[in-house]
Design a protein around this motif. Structure first.
Motif, mmCIF file in Angstrom:
data_model
loop_
_atom_site.group_PDB
_atom_site.id
_atom_site.type_symbol
_atom_site.label_atom_id
_atom_site.label_comp_id
_atom_site.label_asym_id
_atom_site.label_seq_id
_atom_site.Cartn_x
_atom_site.Cartn_y
_atom_site.Cartn_z
ATOM 1 N N ASN A 1 -13.952 -9.380 -5.876
ATOM 2 C CA ASN A 1 -13.042 -8.313 -5.336
ATOM 3 C C ASN A 1 -14.162 -7.370 -5.055
ATOM 4 O O ASN A 1 -13.908 -6.455 -4.071
ATOM 5 N N CYS B 1 -0.518 -1.013 -4.976
ATOM 6 C CA CYS B 1 -1.873 -0.416 -5.021
ATOM 7 C C CYS B 1 -1.698 0.868 -5.857
ATOM 8 O O CYS B 1 -2.789 0.979 -6.345
ATOM 9 N N ILE C 1 0.318 -7.352 -5.041
ATOM 10 C CA ILE C 1 -0.560 -6.709 -4.350
ATOM 11 C C ILE C 1 -1.274 -7.860 -3.496
ATOM 12 O O ILE C 1 -1.541 -8.850 -3.857
ATOM 13 N N ASP D 1 -8.432 -5.545 4.979
ATOM 14 C CA ASP D 1 -8.586 -4.733 3.851
ATOM 15 C C ASP D 1 -9.914 -5.373 3.192
ATOM 16 O O ASP D 1 -10.157 -6.625 3.060
ATOM 17 N N HIS E 1 0.754 -1.253 0.096
ATOM 18 C CA HIS E 1 -0.123 0.129 -0.131
ATOM 19 C C HIS E 1 0.929 1.404 0.001
ATOM 20 O O HIS E 1 0.233 2.429 0.129
ATOM 21 N N CYS F 1 -4.876 2.962 -7.398
ATOM 22 C CA CYS F 1 -6.017 2.291 -6.982
ATOM 23 C C CYS F 1 -6.507 2.924 -5.456
ATOM 24 O O CYS F 1 -7.588 3.121 -4.849
ATOM 25 N N ILE F 2 -5.347 3.061 -4.575
ATOM 26 C CA ILE F 2 -5.692 3.640 -3.197
ATOM 27 C C ILE F 2 -5.514 5.226 -3.081
ATOM 28 O O ILE F 2 -5.508 5.649 -2.038
ATOM 29 N N SER G 1 -4.743 -1.945 -9.855
ATOM 30 C CA SER G 1 -5.583 -2.542 -9.018
ATOM 31 C C SER G 1 -5.539 -3.929 -9.093
ATOM 32 O O SER G 1 -5.726 -4.373 -10.408
#
Ligand code: SF4
Length: 950
Positions: free
Chosen positions: A309, A559, A179, A216, A129, A562-563, A492
């Motif tokens: 997901n 990530c 990931i 998560d 992350h 995506c994060i 992602s």
């Protein structure tokens, strides 16, 4: 050996191995319930209850309740679920390892062997992350981003390295590998696990389904492989780690019958966006969803995993696919051993659970139909994942949103020059952003989006003084306006775990390059796969070089976008966005897109498949219809999306030459050897962590400082003072913010006193390994409103009896010195939002003994108990307001010590300043007998610690 229901049976585990299992068919034969009609996901949870039914953690009645699960009316009971393993990502995982380290220190102080503290189930932490896209569009991007990541996270990584060598059941996958959910799917998940045992004097092996919880929310990706698992908060994960059950309410199970096949040109991403829209409308929050039928059987595991997901986006606890031959084929294809594959298949055959159920075979709470043939090519956005837009309608939708009033979800543009373009020069070495800390890292919760919006809005301002080691931006010039694509990210695990869409992106890039198309330098392009397997197959198929030519160079394995770790845009682009108030766009293959998540200055964010990300990067804008308008000008004139889109046959052919089990075996081993930067990090060794008082990221928490084996008596709470009185819907982010640390806040003052400049504060989220910062940050959200100090926002309160206004932290400290116990009063839905362990931990460390709320969010209530804080609930419509509580009163709970029972009613004595006494009733929200034990011990961690030491 536990065998409460006499169901332990021998079976053929394959490859010449005999094994034992807790047989569900045998349980049905015993007449305990009609188990063969239960959804597969419920049966897997039932197996765990059966195997762990010891009369303490799991009771007979838990097994019976689940075995008799009533599809239409599930019992309103909490189910104890003992999981087989735990997965963590680094952001939420660090505080958990800190707690384990603190427990070891406590054991050592008691003169006992610190090694007693060891996770009782395997724990895997994947560091994924923290990587940010600072560099892109260059062959050196991967290396440079990795260097930045290590520079920013040195202290955290050093600590994790200690954990890696200290705990046997703790595996750490260092940065730069992948990931968490993709690594879980491709490597960590086993399908079934086994444990050596002795049965009737014989050495035996007991097999059981692979189940897990993770810190998560997208842990549900593993549901695509038939593994039951979902995201939980830190305290629950800690409980699971230490062999305690995770509790959840008996769920409804929504059965989605899939028929038909996906059409040519339609991807798994299109399918998941379709499902997200469909299931959001069906309100599946808190429910299991199970996909079945011949359509589900036709989907390979990567497609199923993409659907699993996005469970948090459609709101379900899980999006589960039962186990069938596709599941076994996936284990084979990803290099799992023959023994593993055989055991997996044979186990579920023996449980009569192998094969995709057909219509009518299972009883579901709700039956839904989905014809895969109806799914169309689409994107979702610009603000929510459930807002699907068919591809041809995107341009039109964007244009109408541009002028729609803000109150109606639009951007409220009245400007007549909506089509104006502005020239931006991207020259020279620009001043750079430096450390743009990311905020919350993928926890879960119903109101997660709202929380994240708040956190992202509170992000620390980047410090331009901190130079990156080289110019990270592409040079040149470009025109930008409303609808310009400024970020295009293949990102992602949702999609990068799916070779079909990744290869489709590569094939599309190849055709685009061959036609002479290029991506404008204003578009920040990136490719961040969830494992190195992707790089292997993109290289082997020769497709990476085309992606590179379009700027989709590899930026990292993590990530990233995506994060929200999309990194800075060129300052001149940011300037243009601000000057002209542009509604610019990002296109990404991620799963969330609310405003400011992807980038603070990008307001329109569209989720889409990786090949569409490449297509929109080429087009450079979203206000067009790619089914009719050209994507760009190639060397031979207009090029359309249909000219570039790869056929299913092309994708399949490429896939066959790319995916090899031996590649998975080669890449998923000896991780540390494959990351020299990780090896360079110095690490302390030894069983007990040498806490470094100089560190402001990692600090020994106070939870175990005075730990002893003696369980103190539950004490009455006498003359307690309110630390805060809050209204409805106080979120865990109000209680324990994850975003920026204000310089003038108690946490900010503390960091300054440690010689840390505010530009280096980073976020609360990144300092969760330091209780001194986090305690000061509790109730410190700048937007929290304490009704004791009307008209103010932020963590302020009044200290009584003097009535002085001060910070909540300072008041708590003062009360601690005065030996005054504290309580919190709150309205409905107290602790809603992301499950956040620090919301309960911080409450405890401030000295709060009880919370009295009108109602609780489920997980925060259990987290309070888990930290030894008493949750109480107003009854009979009474509220803090109806009792005219203003904070000056004192509160006593006098019969607490006698017979505390789950759900018991208690009387609270309220004394006003004029000496009058009143009484009101509350209900104890300790809901189960085991929670009484947790509370009595001062929380779940001391409880487990004492058990281990005993
Ligand atoms: S890539 Fe996105 S969905 Fe996957 S673990 Fe990271 S933040 Fe979560």
């Amino acid at each position: 050996m536990i065998d409460e229901f006499k169901t332990l049976k021998k079976f053929d585990a394959g490859k010449g191995r005999d094994g034992f299992l807790y047989s569900l068919p045998a349980l049905e034969e015993e007449g305990v319930g009609k188990i063969s009609r239960l959804p597969a996901s419920i049966r897997i949870v039932l197996e765990s209850a059966l195997r762990n039914c010891d009369g303490v953690k799991v009771q007979r009645k838990d097994v019976e309740t689940l075995a008799n699960w009533n599809a239409k009316e599930p019992a309103n009971e909490e189910i104890p679920f003992v999981v087989a393993r735990i997965v963590l990502q680094d952001f939420t995982g660090v505080p958990l390892v800190v707690d384990l380290a603190a427990m070891r220190s406590a054991v050592k102080r008691l003169g006992r062997d610190p090694k007693i503290i060891e996770p009782l189930v395997p724990v895997d932490l994947v560091v994924d992350h923290s990587v940010q896209v600072d560099f892109f569009g260059s062959p050196r991007a991967l290396q440079l981003n990795l260097e930045m990541e290590f520079k920013r996270n040195h202290e955290r990584y050093q600590f994790l390295k200690w954990g890696q060598q200290a705990f046997k059941t703790f595996q750490l996958i260092p940065p730069g590998i992948g990931i968490v959910h993709q690594v879980n799917l491709e490597y960590l998940a086993k399908g079934v696990l086994s444990q050596k045992s002795e049965i009737s004097g014989q050495k035996s092996e007991i097999f059981y389904p692979d189940t897990l919880v993770g810190t998560d929310s997208h842990t549900t990706m593993i549901n695509g492989l038939g593994v039951v698992g979902w995201g939980v908060g830190g305290i629950e994960a800690e409980a699971g780690m230490l062999g305690q059950p995770v509790y959840f309410l008996t769920p409804e199970v929504v059965g989605v019958h899939m028929a038909g096949r996906l059409r040519e040109g339609v991807t798994a991403t299109d399918l998941v966006l379709h499902i997200t829209e469909m299931l959001r409308a069906q309100k599946v929050v808190g429910k299991f969803v199970e996909f079945y039928g011949e359509g589900a059987a036709s989907l390979p595991v990567p497609d199923r995993a993409t659907i699993g997901n996005m469970s948090p986006e459609y709101g379900a606890t899980m999006g589960f696919f039962p186990i069938d031959s596709e599941s076994v084929a996936y284990l084979h294809a990803t290099g799992r051993t023959e023994e593993q594959c055989a055991a997996f298949e044979n186990y579920f055959r023996a449980q009569k659970m192998f094969g995709m159920p057909r219509k009518g075979e299972i009883d579901y709470s709700v039956d839904l139909e989905l014809n895969l043939g109806d799914v169309q090519s689409a994107v979702a956005g610009p603000k929510r994942p459930q807002d699907r837009i068919n591809l041809p309608a995107l341009g039109e939708t964007f244009r109408s949103l541009l002028i729609k009033p803000v109150e109606e979800g639009g951007y409220g543009k009245r400007d007549v020059r909506l089509n104006a373009k502005h020239l931006v020069q991207l020259n020279g070495s620009a001043p750079t952003d430096g450390d743009m800390p990311s905020t919350d890292k993928g926890e879960l919760g119903a109101a997660e989006e709202r929380n994240k919006l708040e956190m992202i809005a509170n992000r620390p301002t980047p410090d331009p003084a901190k130079e990156l080691p080289a110019d990270p931006f592409r040079h040149g010039q470009g025109q930008i306006g409303h609808g310009s694509v400024l970020i295009a990210a293949i990102t992602s695990c949702t999609n990068t775990s799916n070779p079909s869409v990744m290869l489709a992106a590569g094939l599309l890039a190849k055709k685009a390059v061959e036609r002479g198309l290029r991506v404008d330098p204003v578009v920040k392009t990136s490719l961040a796969p969830g494992s190195r397997v992707v790089t292997d197959y993109l290289n082997k198929t020769g497709l990476q070089k085309y992606l590179d030519q379009l700027g989709f160079n590899l930026v990292g394995y993590g990530c990233t976008t995506c994060i929200g770790n999309s990194g800075p845009l060129h300052p001149n682009i940011e300037k243009a966005i601000n000057n002209y108030d542009l509604i610019a766009a990002s296109v990404l293959s991620g799963n969330r897109n609310f405003e400011a998540r992807v980038h603070q200055n990008i307001k329109a964010n569209f989720l889409m498949s990786p090949p569409l990300v490449v297509a929109f990067a080429l087009a450079g804008r979203v206000d067009l219809d790619l089914s009719k308008e050209p994507i760009g000008q190639g060397k031979d004139g207009d090029v359309y999306l249909r000219d570039l889109w790869p056929s299913l046959i092309e994708i399949r052919d490429t896939m066959q030459s790319a995916l090899k089990p031996e590649v998975f075996r080669k890449l998923y081993r000896a991780f540390a050897d494959q990351n020299p930067k990780w090896n360079e990090i110095p690490s302390s060794t030894g069983e007990v962590y040498q806490w470094d008082e100089k560190s402001d990221y990692i600090h020994e928490p106070l939870f175990f400082k005075d730990f002893s084996m003696e369980v103190s008596k539950i004490e009455n709470i006498v003359n307690a003072r309110p630390l805060g009185i809050f209204g409805d819907s106080v979120t865990t982010d109000h209680i324990s913010p994850a975003g920026a640390i204000k310089a003038s806040s108690p946490a900010g003052e503390y960091l300054k006193s440690r010689g840390i400049d505010p530009s280096d504060f980073n976020s609360y989220g990144s300092r969760r390994g330091n209780d001194l910062v986090m305690t000061r940050g509790t109730f410190a959200n700048v937007r929290i409103k304490n009704l004791m100090v009307p008209g103010t926002e932020g963590g302020v309160t009044k200290h009584f009896p003097d009535g002085e206004t001060m910070s909540i932290f300072d008041a708590a400290l003062k009360y601690q010195k005065e030996n005054v116990p504290l309580i919190i009063l709150a309205g409905h839905e107290y602790g809603t939002g992301s499950s956040r362990d620090w919301a309960a931990k911080g409450t405890k460390l401030l000295g709060v003994k009880a919370v009295i709320a009108a109602s609780y969010e489920r997980i925060h209530r259990s987290n309070l108990v888990g930290m030894g804080v008493l949750p109480l609930q107003f009854v009979d419509g009474v509220t803090a307001e109806s009792l005219a509580i203003d904070g000056s009163q004192t509160f006593s709970i006098k019969r607490l010590s006698e017979t505390l029972q789950p759900g018991q009613q208690l009387t609270i004595e309220l004394k006003t300043t004029d000496g009058k006494t009143r009484y009101f009733q509350v209900r104890v929200r300790i809901d189960t007998p085991i929670e009484i034990d947790y509370y009595r011990h001062g929380g779940i961690l001391p409880f487990v610690l004492r058990q281990l030491l005993a």
